[in-house]
Design a protein around this motif. Structure first.
Motif, PDB file in Angstrom:
ATOM      1  N   SER A 314      -3.743  25.202  98.972  1.00  0.00           N
ATOM      2  CA  SER A 314      -3.487  24.904  97.563  1.00  0.00           C
ATOM      3  C   SER A 314      -4.702  25.225  96.707  1.00  0.00           C
ATOM      4  CB  SER A 314      -3.106  23.427  97.409  1.00  0.00           C
ATOM      5  OG  SER A 314      -2.941  23.081  96.047  1.00  0.00           O
ATOM      6  N   PHE A 315      -5.888  24.877  97.197  1.00  0.00           N
ATOM      7  CA  PHE A 315      -7.105  25.199  96.448  1.00  0.00           C
ATOM      8  C   PHE A 315      -7.401  26.702  96.482  1.00  0.00           C
ATOM      9  CE2 PHE A 315      -8.059  20.636  96.984  1.00  0.00           C
ATOM     10  CZ  PHE A 315      -8.482  20.348  95.695  1.00  0.00           C
ATOM     11  N   MET A 316      -6.941  27.389  97.532  1.00  0.00           N
ATOM     12  CA  MET A 316      -7.209  28.822  97.634  1.00  0.00           C
ATOM     13  C   MET A 316      -6.298  29.646  96.730  1.00  0.00           C
ATOM     14  SD  MET A 316      -7.777  29.253 101.769  1.00  0.00           S
ATOM     15  CE  MET A 316      -7.738  31.033 101.631  1.00  0.00           C
ATOM     16  N   PHE A 317      -5.015  29.307  96.682  1.00  0.00           N
ATOM     17  CA  PHE A 317      -4.043  30.145  95.977  1.00  0.00           C
ATOM     18  C   PHE A 317      -3.803  29.719  94.531  1.00  0.00           C
ATOM     19  CE2 PHE A 317      -2.739  30.966 100.421  1.00  0.00           C
ATOM     20  CZ  PHE A 317      -2.795  32.353 100.400  1.00  0.00           C
ATOM     21  N   PHE A 318      -4.118  28.468  94.187  1.00  0.00           N
ATOM     22  CA  PHE A 318      -3.859  27.983  92.831  1.00  0.00           C
ATOM     23  C   PHE A 318      -5.173  27.469  92.243  1.00  0.00           C
ATOM     24  CE2 PHE A 318       0.089  27.585  95.169  1.00  0.00           C
ATOM     25  CZ  PHE A 318       1.014  28.158  94.299  1.00  0.00           C
ATOM     26  N   SER A 319      -5.517  27.985  91.093  1.00  0.00           N
ATOM     27  CA  SER A 319      -6.778  27.598  90.458  1.00  0.00           C
ATOM     28  C   SER A 319      -6.696  26.158  89.983  1.00  0.00           C
ATOM     29  CB  SER A 319      -7.068  28.532  89.275  1.00  0.00           C
ATOM     30  OG  SER A 319      -6.037  28.462  88.323  1.00  0.00           O
ATOM     31  N   LYS A 320      -7.676  25.369  90.393  1.00  0.00           N
ATOM     32  CA  LYS A 320      -7.748  23.968  89.983  1.00  0.00           C
ATOM     33  C   LYS A 320      -9.182  23.493  90.169  1.00  0.00           C
ATOM     34  CE  LYS A 320      -4.588  22.531  92.805  1.00  0.00           C
ATOM     35  NZ  LYS A 320      -4.140  23.765  93.466  1.00  0.00           N
ATOM     36  N   PRO A 321      -9.625  22.511  89.416  1.00  0.00           N
ATOM     37  CA  PRO A 321     -10.995  22.007  89.574  1.00  0.00           C
ATOM     38  C   PRO A 321     -11.194  21.374  90.951  1.00  0.00           C
ATOM     39  CG  PRO A 321      -9.716  20.590  88.118  1.00  0.00           C
ATOM     40  CD  PRO A 321      -8.887  21.812  88.355  1.00  0.00           C
ATOM     41  N   PHE A 322     -12.431  21.440  91.437  1.00  0.00           N
ATOM     42  CA  PHE A 322     -12.739  20.926  92.771  1.00  0.00           C
ATOM     43  C   PHE A 322     -13.990  20.063  92.714  1.00  0.00           C
ATOM     44  CE2 PHE A 322     -15.071  21.244  96.780  1.00  0.00           C
ATOM     45  CZ  PHE A 322     -14.118  20.782  97.661  1.00  0.00           C
ATOM     46  N   THR A 323     -13.993  19.004  93.488  1.00  0.00           N
ATOM     47  CA  THR A 323     -15.164  18.160  93.652  1.00  0.00           C
ATOM     48  C   THR A 323     -15.242  17.709  95.104  1.00  0.00           C
ATOM     49  OG1 THR A 323     -16.188  16.056  93.022  1.00  0.00           O
ATOM     50  CG2 THR A 323     -13.794  16.170  92.904  1.00  0.00           C
ATOM     51  N   PHE A 324     -16.458  17.472  95.602  1.00  0.00           N
ATOM     52  CA  PHE A 324     -16.628  17.054  96.992  1.00  0.00           C
ATOM     53  C   PHE A 324     -16.059  15.660  97.266  1.00  0.00           C
ATOM     54  CE2 PHE A 324     -19.701  20.518  97.232  1.00  0.00           C
ATOM     55  CZ  PHE A 324     -19.431  21.019  98.502  1.00  0.00           C
ATOM     56  N   GLN A 325     -15.774  14.904  96.202  1.00  0.00           N
ATOM     57  CA  GLN A 325     -15.133  13.608  96.405  1.00  0.00           C
ATOM     58  C   GLN A 325     -13.743  13.764  97.033  1.00  0.00           C
ATOM     59  OE1 GLN A 325     -15.294  10.937  93.051  1.00  0.00           O
ATOM     60  NE2 GLN A 325     -17.236  11.778  92.340  1.00  0.00           N
ATOM     61  N   TYR A 326     -13.100  14.903  96.780  1.00  0.00           N
ATOM     62  CA  TYR A 326     -11.833  15.187  97.447  1.00  0.00           C
ATOM     63  C   TYR A 326     -12.009  15.188  98.964  1.00  0.00           C
ATOM     64  CZ  TYR A 326      -9.469  16.688  93.117  1.00  0.00           C
ATOM     65  OH  TYR A 326      -8.880  16.736  91.881  1.00  0.00           O
ATOM     66  N   ILE A 327     -13.101  15.792  99.432  1.00  0.00           N
ATOM     67  CA  ILE A 327     -13.348  15.901 100.877  1.00  0.00           C
ATOM     68  C   ILE A 327     -13.578  14.524 101.492  1.00  0.00           C
ATOM     69  CG2 ILE A 327     -14.907  16.826 102.634  1.00  0.00           C
ATOM     70  CD1 ILE A 327     -15.384  19.209 100.862  1.00  0.00           C
ATOM     71  N   TRP A 328     -14.440  13.712 100.839  1.00  0.00           N
ATOM     72  CA  TRP A 328     -14.725  12.389 101.405  1.00  0.00           C
ATOM     73  C   TRP A 328     -13.473  11.506 101.402  1.00  0.00           C
ATOM     74  CZ3 TRP A 328     -18.431  14.395 103.477  1.00  0.00           C
ATOM     75  CH2 TRP A 328     -19.481  15.008 102.826  1.00  0.00           C
ATOM     76  N   GLY A 329     -12.705  11.545 100.324  1.00  0.00           N
ATOM     77  CA  GLY A 329     -11.475  10.757 100.286  1.00  0.00           C
ATOM     78  C   GLY A 329     -10.475  11.230 101.330  1.00  0.00           C
ATOM     79  N   GLY A 330     -10.352  12.553 101.497  1.00  0.00           N
ATOM     80  CA  GLY A 330      -9.439  13.083 102.501  1.00  0.00           C
ATOM     81  C   GLY A 330      -9.857  12.737 103.913  1.00  0.00           C
ATOM     82  N   LEU A 331     -11.169  12.752 104.197  1.00  0.00           N
ATOM     83  CA  LEU A 331     -11.649  12.385 105.531  1.00  0.00           C
ATOM     84  C   LEU A 331     -11.370  10.918 105.844  1.00  0.00           C
ATOM     85  CD1 LEU A 331     -15.074  14.280 105.702  1.00  0.00           C
ATOM     86  CD2 LEU A 331     -12.953  14.827 106.934  1.00  0.00           C
ATOM     87  N   LEU A 332     -11.485  10.051 104.845  1.00  0.00           N
ATOM     88  CA  LEU A 332     -11.152   8.642 105.059  1.00  0.00           C
ATOM     89  C   LEU A 332      -9.675   8.468 105.411  1.00  0.00           C
ATOM     90  CD1 LEU A 332     -13.008   6.389 102.436  1.00  0.00           C
ATOM     91  CD2 LEU A 332     -12.958   6.124 104.920  1.00  0.00           C
ATOM     92  N   VAL A 333      -8.823   9.212 104.714  1.00  0.00           N
ATOM     93  CA  VAL A 333      -7.385   9.145 105.009  1.00  0.00           C
ATOM     94  C   VAL A 333      -7.103   9.659 106.420  1.00  0.00           C
ATOM     95  CG1 VAL A 333      -5.120  10.070 104.374  1.00  0.00           C
ATOM     96  CG2 VAL A 333      -6.677   9.289 102.598  1.00  0.00           C
ATOM     97  N   LEU A 334      -7.727  10.767 106.808  1.00  0.00           N
ATOM     98  CA  LEU A 334      -7.531  11.308 108.149  1.00  0.00           C
ATOM     99  C   LEU A 334      -8.010  10.331 109.225  1.00  0.00           C
ATOM    100  CD1 LEU A 334      -8.572  15.058 107.722  1.00  0.00           C
ATOM    101  CD2 LEU A 334      -6.282  14.147 108.091  1.00  0.00           C
ATOM    102  N   PHE A 335      -9.133   9.650 108.965  1.00  0.00           N
ATOM    103  CA  PHE A 335      -9.617   8.656 109.920  1.00  0.00           C
ATOM    104  C   PHE A 335      -8.637   7.492 110.029  1.00  0.00           C
ATOM    105  CE2 PHE A 335     -12.397   4.963 110.995  1.00  0.00           C
ATOM    106  CZ  PHE A 335     -12.751   5.381 112.272  1.00  0.00           C
ATOM    107  N   GLY A 336      -8.038   7.107 108.905  1.00  0.00           N
ATOM    108  CA  GLY A 336      -7.021   6.056 108.940  1.00  0.00           C
ATOM    109  C   GLY A 336      -5.805   6.470 109.749  1.00  0.00           C
ATOM    110  N   ILE A 337      -5.394   7.733 109.620  1.00  0.00           N
ATOM    111  CA  ILE A 337      -4.273   8.235 110.412  1.00  0.00           C
ATOM    112  C   ILE A 337      -4.614   8.208 111.898  1.00  0.00           C
ATOM    113  CG2 ILE A 337      -2.872  10.284 110.895  1.00  0.00           C
ATOM    114  CD1 ILE A 337      -3.138  11.012 107.940  1.00  0.00           C
ATOM    115  N   PHE A 338      -5.849   8.590 112.233  1.00  0.00           N
ATOM    116  CA  PHE A 338      -6.284   8.562 113.632  1.00  0.00           C
ATOM    117  C   PHE A 338      -6.234   7.135 114.190  1.00  0.00           C
ATOM    118  CE2 PHE A 338      -9.871   7.579 116.446  1.00  0.00           C
ATOM    119  CZ  PHE A 338      -9.501   8.321 117.567  1.00  0.00           C
ATOM    120  N   LEU A 339      -6.712   6.164 113.411  1.00  0.00           N
ATOM    121  CA  LEU A 339      -6.685   4.770 113.870  1.00  0.00           C
ATOM    122  C   LEU A 339      -5.253   4.288 114.087  1.00  0.00           C
ATOM    123  CD1 LEU A 339      -9.451   3.073 111.657  1.00  0.00           C
ATOM    124  CD2 LEU A 339      -9.569   3.602 114.105  1.00  0.00           C
ATOM    125  N   ASN A 340      -4.347   4.704 113.217  1.00  0.00           N
ATOM    126  CA  ASN A 340      -2.955   4.299 113.355  1.00  0.00           C
ATOM    127  C   ASN A 340      -2.341   4.892 114.617  1.00  0.00           C
ATOM    128  OD1 ASN A 340      -0.370   3.285 112.659  1.00  0.00           O
ATOM    129  ND2 ASN A 340       0.161   5.258 111.752  1.00  0.00           N
TER     130      ASN A 340
END
Length: 374
Positions: A314-340
């Motif tokens: 989505s970030f590659m094909f569609f132009s949109k603003p980006f911030t590294f906070q997206y990465i940290w928030g996404g990693l927290l969600v992925l870690f939560g999925i792993f715990l589940n």
């Protein structure tokens, strides 16, 4: 009663009862397929080895759902279309109903097994899940919507506590907390950098999550209780949902403007919507095959990887603003999925203990010291 259908025959002259065992083709419903004949889109997966089966299923999930996600964002990037999310859902339900009808006609058993009242409830929840999810894209970035859809565990746990009085272990609670914090982090980042961010989108996707959390339990219970098939479930739930959405659009006057807009751009609206619906339907088939062959743990892992890839594309094909906070928030969600996932599969997933980690570290230090001495 004949022996073929009644299984029991009584001979009055000889005073004994004879019992005959029917063949498997007589007692098994035609729509219930054995593992030996598991087919997906005409492909007989039983003729391949397990590693090849896994690769075919993973390839199908990634291929069709990545196209599905790309087309979904592409449709909503059309200027002036964002207000017609419910009309897109109407088109999607219409195509799904046709696909389900075609698939049901290819089976031997065409009877409806699940009661109509149950289908009315399932259709209502399906409308809420897909309609609210599509409409939320008019207010949120696509990656934010995908992150929310990864966190179905949260409403499931809340409903389990207040409705069924369930208790959850530390891993489940930690998973929900990680997902919640990741969502908050991701949403705050989106509100700062996204020009089209609107809190209405957060409300819509949250309501879609609640409906999605409920629909899985209702569908599973209905299919197990009444022995319904996947094609029957798709046909009746989506066709009734089509009537719900059509009635709603007629009541609020939203059908006319949507039809007029799409008539001016038939290729990029109806054409994309057809491919969008077709790839979504095919993707569901491969996910179900993955669950049947390798279990829910593998399926969750694959679909989570697919969602992560969808966000990257989505970030590659569609132009949109980006911030590294997206990465940290996404990693927290992925870690939560792993715990589940770990909480539900502790026997299959043996994590190293603190003693093992300490031993590995000490071994690593010894190896480094020996290499230095040499």
């Amino acid at each position: 009663m004949s022996a073929k259908y009644g299984l029991v025959s009584y001979n009055s002259s000889r005073k004994h009862i004879s019992i005959s065992m029917p063949s498997s083709t007589e007692v098994m419903s035609p729509h219930i397929k054995s593992v030996e004949e598991l087919r997906v889109l005409g492909i007989n997966l039983s003729s391949f080895s397990p590693p090849t089966q896994f690769l075919i299923c993973v390839a199908g999930v990634f291929l069709f759902y990545l196209i599905y996600g790309y087309l979904q964002e592409l449709i909503f990037s059309i200027e002036g279309f964002k207000q017609f999310g419910w009309y897109l859902t109407l088109i999607q339900f219409g195509f799904y109903s046709m696909f389900g009808l075609v698939e049901l006609q290819l089976t031997q058993d065409k009877r409806r097994r699940i009661p109509g009242k149950t289908y009315m409830i399932i259709a209502f929840l399906t409308v809420g899940t897909m309609g609210l999810s599509n409409t939320s894209l008019g207010y949120l970035n696509y990656p934010t919507q995908v992150i929310f859809k990864c966190c179905k565990l949260i409403p499931v746990m809340i409903g389990g506590v207040f409705i069924q009085g369930k208790r959850y272990n530390v891993a489940d609670v930690s998973a929900a907390l990680c997902m919640s914090l990741g969502l908050v982090w991701f949403t705050l980042a989106d509100s700062k950098v996204a020009p089209n961010f609107n809190a209405t989108g957060v409300l819509l996707i949250s309501m879609a999550l609640c409906a999605d959390a409920a629909i899985g339990n209702v569908q599973e219970k209905a299919m197990k209780l009444h022995n319904g098939s996947n094609s029957e479930m798709v046909l009746y739930s989506y066709s009734i949902g089509f009537v719900y959405i059509l009635t709603g659009l007629l009541c609020v006057g939203g059908l006319g403007p949507a039809v007029a807009f799409c008539s001016e751009h038939p290729v990029i609206t109806y054409g994309y919507a057809f491919i969008f619906s077709l790839t979504g339907y095919f993707g569901i088939s491969f996910v179900l095959a993955l669950i049947k062959l390798f279990g829910a743990l593998v399926a969750v892992t694959v679909t989570t990887g697919r969602k992560a890839m969808t966000i990257v594309l989505s970030f590659m094909f569609f132009s949109k603003p980006f911030t590294f906070q997206y990465i940290w928030g996404g990693l927290l969600v992925l870690f939560g999925i792993f715990l589940n996932v770990y909480s539900k599969n502790k026997d299959k997933m043996k994590l190293p203990s603190i003693g093992n980690l300490r031993g590995w570290l000490l071994t690593g230090k010894k190896v480094r010291l020996l290499s230095q001495n040499v």
